[in-house]
Motif scaffolding. Structure first.
Motif, short mmCIF file in Angstrom:
data_model
loop_
_atom_site.label_atom_id
_atom_site.label_comp_id
_atom_site.label_asym_id
_atom_site.label_seq_id
_atom_site.Cartn_x
_atom_site.Cartn_y
_atom_site.Cartn_z
N HIS A 178 -3.28 -7.57 -3.86
CA HIS A 178 -2.45 -6.60 -3.16
C HIS A 178 -1.34 -7.36 -2.43
O HIS A 178 -1.50 -7.71 -1.25
CB HIS A 178 -3.29 -5.78 -2.19
CG HIS A 178 -4.45 -5.08 -2.83
ND1 HIS A 178 -4.29 -3.95 -3.60
CD2 HIS A 178 -5.78 -5.37 -2.85
CE1 HIS A 178 -5.47 -3.55 -4.06
NE2 HIS A 178 -6.38 -4.39 -3.62
N PRO A 179 -0.22 -7.63 -3.09
CA PRO A 179 0.83 -8.46 -2.50
C PRO A 179 1.40 -7.91 -1.19
O PRO A 179 1.75 -8.69 -0.31
CB PRO A 179 1.91 -8.50 -3.59
CG PRO A 179 1.18 -8.20 -4.86
CD PRO A 179 0.10 -7.25 -4.48
N VAL A 180 1.50 -6.58 -1.07
CA VAL A 180 2.06 -6.01 0.16
C VAL A 180 1.16 -6.34 1.35
O VAL A 180 1.62 -6.76 2.41
CB VAL A 180 2.23 -4.48 0.02
CG1 VAL A 180 2.72 -3.89 1.34
CG2 VAL A 180 3.23 -4.18 -1.09
N ARG A 197 9.67 -4.01 -3.08
CA ARG A 197 9.66 -4.75 -4.36
C ARG A 197 8.23 -5.13 -4.75
O ARG A 197 7.83 -4.97 -5.90
CB ARG A 197 10.52 -6.00 -4.23
CG ARG A 197 10.44 -6.97 -5.39
CD ARG A 197 11.32 -6.53 -6.53
NE ARG A 197 11.39 -7.56 -7.57
CZ ARG A 197 12.25 -7.54 -8.58
NH1 ARG A 197 13.11 -6.56 -8.67
NH2 ARG A 197 12.25 -8.51 -9.47
N LEU A 198 7.45 -5.63 -3.78
CA LEU A 198 6.07 -6.04 -4.06
C LEU A 198 5.19 -4.86 -4.40
O LEU A 198 4.19 -5.00 -5.11
CB LEU A 198 5.50 -6.80 -2.86
CG LEU A 198 6.16 -8.13 -2.51
CD1 LEU A 198 5.54 -8.70 -1.24
CD2 LEU A 198 6.01 -9.12 -3.65
N PRO A 226 5.17 -9.39 -10.00
CA PRO A 226 6.30 -9.53 -9.10
C PRO A 226 6.92 -10.92 -9.10
O PRO A 226 7.86 -11.17 -8.39
CB PRO A 226 5.67 -9.24 -7.73
CG PRO A 226 4.27 -9.77 -7.86
CD PRO A 226 3.88 -9.52 -9.30
N LEU A 227 6.37 -11.85 -9.87
CA LEU A 227 6.88 -13.22 -9.85
C LEU A 227 8.21 -13.30 -10.58
O LEU A 227 8.40 -12.68 -11.64
CB LEU A 227 5.88 -14.17 -10.52
CG LEU A 227 4.54 -14.31 -9.82
CD1 LEU A 227 3.64 -15.22 -10.64
CD2 LEU A 227 4.70 -14.85 -8.42
N PRO A 228 9.15 -14.07 -10.06
CA PRO A 228 10.43 -14.23 -10.75
C PRO A 228 10.24 -14.98 -12.05
O PRO A 228 9.43 -15.89 -12.14
CB PRO A 228 11.26 -15.06 -9.75
CG PRO A 228 10.26 -15.77 -8.92
CD PRO A 228 9.08 -14.85 -8.82
N ALA A 266 11.51 -4.77 4.73
CA ALA A 266 11.18 -3.50 4.08
C ALA A 266 11.54 -3.54 2.60
O ALA A 266 10.79 -3.01 1.76
CB ALA A 266 11.91 -2.36 4.78
N THR A 267 12.66 -4.17 2.26
CA THR A 267 13.08 -4.26 0.86
C THR A 267 12.12 -5.13 0.05
O THR A 267 11.76 -4.79 -1.09
CB THR A 267 14.51 -4.84 0.77
OG1 THR A 267 15.39 -4.04 1.57
CG2 THR A 267 14.99 -4.84 -0.67
N ILE A 268 11.69 -6.23 0.62
CA ILE A 268 10.74 -7.11 -0.07
C ILE A 268 9.41 -6.40 -0.28
O ILE A 268 8.81 -6.48 -1.37
CB ILE A 268 10.53 -8.42 0.74
CG1 ILE A 268 11.80 -9.27 0.73
CG2 ILE A 268 9.35 -9.21 0.18
CD1 ILE A 268 12.18 -9.80 -0.62
#
Length: 386
Positions: free
Chosen positions: A341-343, A257-258, A266-268, A252-254
């Protein structure tokens, strides 16, 4: 003398056959022999098999393991298989049935003594990982024609360099085949990079993770990587935490974030000079699109000119984004993090890709649960963003 003549004839026949194979490859014609999955013997595309080949390349490029892909091809369903890779009968079984049908049709007009015997049809068992590896390695799927008398070793190592089997012309350019490629060159090349990587662990029993945080999460007391055992993540003498509760919280946290609109990327971040150049180049291409849009609004250019500029600049942005992903993340997370859409991509990803996303974005440490508290405590899961 007869033996010497026979041996000489065999050598001449071998030389003629080799020369014919080289000529056929240089002309870009499909090689003879057993047809690869997705193609007919003449090089035509078999639609449903070609879709399976594309799914195999996409899945592996997204971080899926060979065993997960072979399980999906074999029709085995588990949390590690990919529903987007369709189940198919073993390719050797399919080809044997096709050859028997062809022999039977050709034998109908022949006398009984000249009719060809049908071959035994292999049983439809699970796909072996070696077959999937052969598919991923085959340059024909990217439209290259190949010929090499011996498998060439890459840098003297054990892995075979399939790029070396691509036939090249006098100018050193790859010879293109007279068939339509099933995957694009970029996808095939990215798969070869992952297969050639010395970081890949192969031919080891039990290396494929079966749980999201196994070997990925760390103990908040001693910083050792946690193991999964009987529904829990454990570090001997320090913590024992419910696997289901922790995985649900981390997932859920990831996703949250996305899903964040800001920052859009969203890339580090990495301290790479090329990454700064890529961001600047992407900004330049987006500025050109915006300028063309303003020119269209002011009636300076026509709609077809705007369309041409947008398609050209968006193609360049797509190429730069792919390079940015390779520099910023590991291979298993790239497809998810670079998606529009990363999610949604994260929800559809398999276990290997989900682990790659976590590894790229953050570090997860588990602390001992407070005594006397039955409810899950979010503060006992420390997530440090990269």
């Amino acid at each position: 003398m007869k033996a010497a003549v026979a041996r000489s004839e065999v050598e001449r026949k071998t030389a003629r056959q080799s020369a014919a194979q080289v000529q056929r490859a240089a002309q870009g014609r499909a090689p003879k022999g057993m047809r690869p999955l997705g193609y007919t013997v003449a090089g035509g595309i078999i639609a449903h098999e070609a879709e399976a080949v594309r799914a195999i390349f996409i899945a592996f490029n997204a971080g899926s393991s060979l065993s997960a892909i072979t399980a999906a091809l074999s029709g085995e369903v588990s949390e590690r298989t990919l529903p987007k890779v369709p189940a198919l009968p073993r390719h050797r079984r399919t080809v044997t049935i096709e050859r028997n049908d062809r022999r039977e049709a050709e034998s109908k007009s022949l006398p009984k003594e000249k009719q060809r015997r049908l071959r035994p049809v292999p049983a439809n068992g699970p796909w072996p990982p070696s077959t999937v590896l052969g598919i991923l390695r085959n340059p024909r799927y990217a439209g290259y024609t190949t010929y090499t008398p011996n498998n060439v070793q890459a840098g003297g190592g054990k892995r075979r360099s399939w790029r070396a089997s691509i036939l090249r012309d006098e100018a050193g350019e790859p010879v293109r085949g007279q068939w339509d490629p099933i995957v694009d060159e970029g996808t095939w090349s990215a798969v070869q990079d992952r297969l050639d990587s010395t970081d890949r662990v192969t031919n080891r029993v039990g290396t494929e993770r079966r749980h999201l945080g196994s070997g990925l999460y760390r103990c908040g007391v001693c910083d050792q990587r946690l193991r999964s055992h009987s529904g829990s993540y454990r570090c001997a003498g320090h913590i024992t935490r419910s696997r289901e509760q922790v995985d649900e919280f981390v997932t859920a946290t990831i996703r949250a974030r996305l899903a964040r609109p800001v920052p859009a990327d969203p890339l580090p971040s990495q301290d790479e000079p090329r990454l700064k150049e890529i961001k600047a180049e992407i900004g330049t291409h987006r500025a050109r699109i915006a300028r063309a849009q303003r020119d269209y609004d002011d009636a300076v250019i026509e709609g077809r000119d705007l369309k041409r500029v947008r398609e050209h600049e968006e193609a360049a942005i797509s190429t730069l984004n792919a390079e940015r992903v390779r520099l910023s993340t590991n291979a298993t997370a790239g497809v998810v993090l670079a998606a529009a859409h990363p999610v949604t991509a994260s929800q559809a990803a398999d276990l290997g890709a989900k682990r790659g996303v976590i590894e790229s974005l953050c570090e997860v440490r588990l602390l001992p649960h407070r005594r006397g508290v039955k409810a899950f405590d979010p503060e006992s899961v420390q997530i440090s963003w990269r």
